[in-house]
Write a protein that holds these residues in place. Structure first.
Motif, PDB file in Angstrom:
ATOM      1  N   ILE A   1       1.158  -1.731   0.294  1.00 55.35           N
ATOM      2  CA  ILE A   1      -0.823  -0.129  -0.190  1.00 55.35           C
ATOM      3  C   ILE A   1       0.450   1.042   0.170  1.00 55.35           C
ATOM      4  CG2 ILE A   1      -1.877   1.850   1.195  1.00 55.35           C
ATOM      5  CD1 ILE A   1      -2.819  -1.659   2.128  1.00 55.35           C
ATOM      6  N   GLY A   2       2.166   1.130   0.576  1.00 52.12           N
ATOM      7  CA  GLY A   2       2.780   2.402   0.869  1.00 52.12           C
ATOM      8  C   GLY A   2       3.427   2.960  -0.337  1.00 52.12           C
ATOM      9  N   THR A   3       3.895   1.404  -1.011  1.00 50.51           N
ATOM     10  CA  THR A   3       4.341   1.523  -2.535  1.00 50.51           C
ATOM     11  C   THR A   3       3.901   2.185  -3.374  1.00 50.51           C
ATOM     12  OG1 THR A   3       5.974  -0.469  -1.954  1.00 50.51           O
ATOM     13  CG2 THR A   3       5.199   0.172  -5.065  1.00 50.51           C
ATOM     14  N   MET A   4       2.537   1.821  -3.500  1.00 50.66           N
ATOM     15  CA  MET A   4       1.091   2.850  -4.822  1.00 50.66           C
ATOM     16  C   MET A   4       0.590   4.035  -3.909  1.00 50.66           C
ATOM     17  SD  MET A   4      -1.689  -0.273  -5.227  1.00 50.66           S
ATOM     18  CE  MET A   4      -1.872  -1.082  -3.183  1.00 50.66           C
ATOM     19  N   ASP A   5       0.916   4.201  -3.055  1.00 49.15           N
ATOM     20  CA  ASP A   5       0.947   5.541  -1.553  1.00 49.15           C
ATOM     21  C   ASP A   5       1.785   6.426  -3.103  1.00 49.15           C
ATOM     22  OD1 ASP A   5      -1.263   4.436  -0.988  1.00 49.15           O
ATOM     23  OD2 ASP A   5      -0.808   5.093   1.049  1.00 49.15           O
ATOM     24  N   THR A   6       2.842   5.661  -3.065  1.00 43.70           N
ATOM     25  CA  THR A   6       4.277   6.863  -3.363  1.00 43.70           C
ATOM     26  C   THR A   6       4.175   6.728  -4.258  1.00 43.70           C
ATOM     27  OG1 THR A   6       6.121   5.865  -1.432  1.00 43.70           O
ATOM     28  CG2 THR A   6       6.645   7.263  -3.570  1.00 43.70           C
ATOM     29  N   ASN A   7       3.750   6.020  -5.811  1.00 43.18           N
ATOM     30  CA  ASN A   7       3.695   6.281  -6.878  1.00 43.18           C
ATOM     31  C   ASN A   7       2.893   7.393  -7.799  1.00 43.18           C
ATOM     32  OD1 ASN A   7       6.493   4.707  -8.008  1.00 43.18           O
ATOM     33  ND2 ASN A   7       5.899   3.785  -6.529  1.00 43.18           N
ATOM     34  N   VAL A   8       1.546   7.168  -6.958  1.00 42.15           N
ATOM     35  CA  VAL A   8       0.192   7.346  -7.345  1.00 42.15           C
ATOM     36  C   VAL A   8      -0.173   9.064  -6.682  1.00 42.15           C
ATOM     37  CG1 VAL A   8      -2.428   6.881  -7.783  1.00 42.15           C
ATOM     38  CG2 VAL A   8      -0.724   5.004  -7.953  1.00 42.15           C
ATOM     39  N   ASN A   9      -0.577   8.987  -5.119  1.00 36.62           N
ATOM     40  CA  ASN A   9      -0.902   9.540  -3.987  1.00 36.62           C
ATOM     41  C   ASN A   9       0.130  11.088  -4.675  1.00 36.62           C
ATOM     42  OD1 ASN A   9      -3.148   8.921  -4.079  1.00 36.62           O
ATOM     43  ND2 ASN A   9      -2.618   8.009  -2.116  1.00 36.62           N
ATOM     44  N   GLY A  10       1.472  10.392  -3.996  1.00 38.23           N
ATOM     45  CA  GLY A  10       2.595  11.326  -4.278  1.00 38.23           C
ATOM     46  C   GLY A  10       3.275  12.009  -5.703  1.00 38.23           C
ATOM     47  N   LEU A  11       2.628  11.276  -6.894  1.00 41.18           N
ATOM     48  CA  LEU A  11       2.684  11.981  -7.910  1.00 41.18           C
ATOM     49  C   LEU A  11       1.544  12.874  -8.526  1.00 41.18           C
ATOM     50  CD1 LEU A  11       4.012  12.008 -10.884  1.00 41.18           C
ATOM     51  CD2 LEU A  11       2.400  10.307 -12.082  1.00 41.18           C
ATOM     52  N   ARG A  12       0.771  12.348  -7.521  1.00 40.73           N
ATOM     53  CA  ARG A  12      -0.588  13.037  -7.939  1.00 40.73           C
ATOM     54  C   ARG A  12      -0.482  14.989  -7.094  1.00 40.73           C
ATOM     55  NH1 ARG A  12      -6.112  13.411  -9.851  1.00 40.73           N
ATOM     56  NH2 ARG A  12      -6.520  15.883  -9.708  1.00 40.73           N
TER      57      ARG A  12
END
Length: 370
Positions: A124-135
């Motif tokens: 979940i942290g991996t997804m958050d970094t790549n999606v939410n962080g990018l957004r």
């Protein structure tokens, strides 16, 4: 040759090959998320090396590294803290951006765990970094444009993993290949987050005019890739440095091409400055495509010549039952687009790159978990 000389040799070559690109960034602020990681190793040092080399009258590149430092600060970065053109900011990119972050002309989003061993521990942290962080970074770029201080270049690090496991007719793999990827397997948190990240980039470029480009790295290796990373080359290097047999956790048949870090980061700088908005670029080398068995033997041979290594290559099964699930059998890029659009021209041979890497690992035998 020692580790310091290897790094200096690489930085000199990078600055020579990137003169036009680094001139464009000179006098500007460059934000690098995840800058304490592998890709940051040469991304940060190349800019600061350039600052020390430029002629009087050329303004320096001001580098801001944004990282959570959750796995510590690497020694190479801590030794640079006195550089007046480097600022370190402790921040988790999954959280809202600092209100006082200021204006940046160039942004590189490299924050993400890239080693399968580690990103599968925190999907979940991996997804958050790549999606939410990018957004959040893309929204920052939108706000900068609206206030009349537009970002000039924005680079998102995707991955060759977005291609999944292509069939033989799609290898070497061009950027036009759409991928054969599991959305539910043990690697999906990384692969699918990168794919969705690319979709965000394309639409922010086309709908809002944000100059965001995408890099797809193909098996980068070299100085800066921690010996604790758990990818294949640092794993083999750790066995060598500990004086034990090289342990291969597969039958050795998967094949890859490997791109040396100095060549790879040169390509990433070129995407940042010359890449076409909304487009993705493979960064790697087209040959040689080498099996893991042959790679292990090659490293053992180089280590014998360099250090008098006496170990052998042995095969064992991994205790992690999902270790090889969704692991691509082959990975090899077509880099014609990067050559044509960017002038990308990797030049360090596999033998030379592995030699430099082993020399670097010989003096960097300890590291926090990647």
């Amino acid at each position: 040759m020692n580790a310091k000389k290897v790094v200096t040799l690489d930085l000199d070559a990078m600055c020579g090959n990137l003169k036009e690109d680094l001139i464009r960034i000179s006098g500007k602020r460059l934000l690098l998320t995840g800058g304490a990681g592998f890709l940051g190793h040469y991304f940060v040092q190349a800019a600061l090396h350039w600052n020390r080399q430029v002629n009087v009258g050329v303004s320096p590149i001001r580098v801001v590294v944004c990282d959570s430092f959750v796995r510590g600060m690497p020694q190479w970065l801590s030794t640079l803290q006195g550089d007046r053109n480097l600022t370190l900011v402790r921040h988790d990119i999954r959280h809202p951006l600092p209100a006082d972050m200021g204006d940046f002309e160039f942004i590189v989003h490299a924050a993400s765990i890239a080693s399968p061993t580690y990103y599968r521990r925190d999907p979940i942290g991996t997804m958050d970094t790549n999606v939410n962080g990018l957004r959040m970074l893309l929204e920052y770029a939108r706000a900068q444009k609206e206030k009349g201080q537009p970002v000039e270049g924005f680079l998102f690090f995707s991955s060759s993993e977005i291609y999944g496991d292509p069939s033989s007719e799609d290898i070497p793999t061009p950027e036009t290949y759409r991928g054969l990827v599991s959305c539910t397997g043990p690697r999906a948190c990384y692969d699918e987050a990168k794919r969705y990240g690319e979709t965000l980039c394309v639409n922010f470029a086309h709908q809002l005019g944000i100059p965001v480009k995408v890099a797809r790295p193909f098996n980068n290796y070299g100085p800066g890739l921690k010996i604790s990373d758990r990818r294949v080359i640092p794993d083999f290097a750790r066995d060598i440095m500990d004086g034990r047999d090289i342990v291969m956790l597969s039958d050795g048949s998967p094949r890859r091409t490997f791109c040396y870090a100095a060549d790879a980061v040169t390509g990433y700088y070129k995407i940042l400055t010359k890449g076409h908005p909304g487009e993705a670029y493979n960064i790697g080398v087209e040959e040689p495509e080498i099996s893991m068995a042959d790679l292990a033997e090659k490293l053992a041979s180089l280590a014998r010549a360099l250090f008098g290594y006496r170990g052998q290559v042995i095969r064992q099964a991994s205790q992690d039952t999902s270790y090889l699930v969704d692991n691509p059998n082959r990975r090899c890029p077509v880099i014609t687009k990067a050559r044509t659009h960017l002038g990308y021209n990797p030049s360090v041979t596999l033998d030379e790159g592995l030699k430099r890497s082993l020399i670097w690992y010989n003096e960097n035998r300890q590291a926090e978990d990647a």
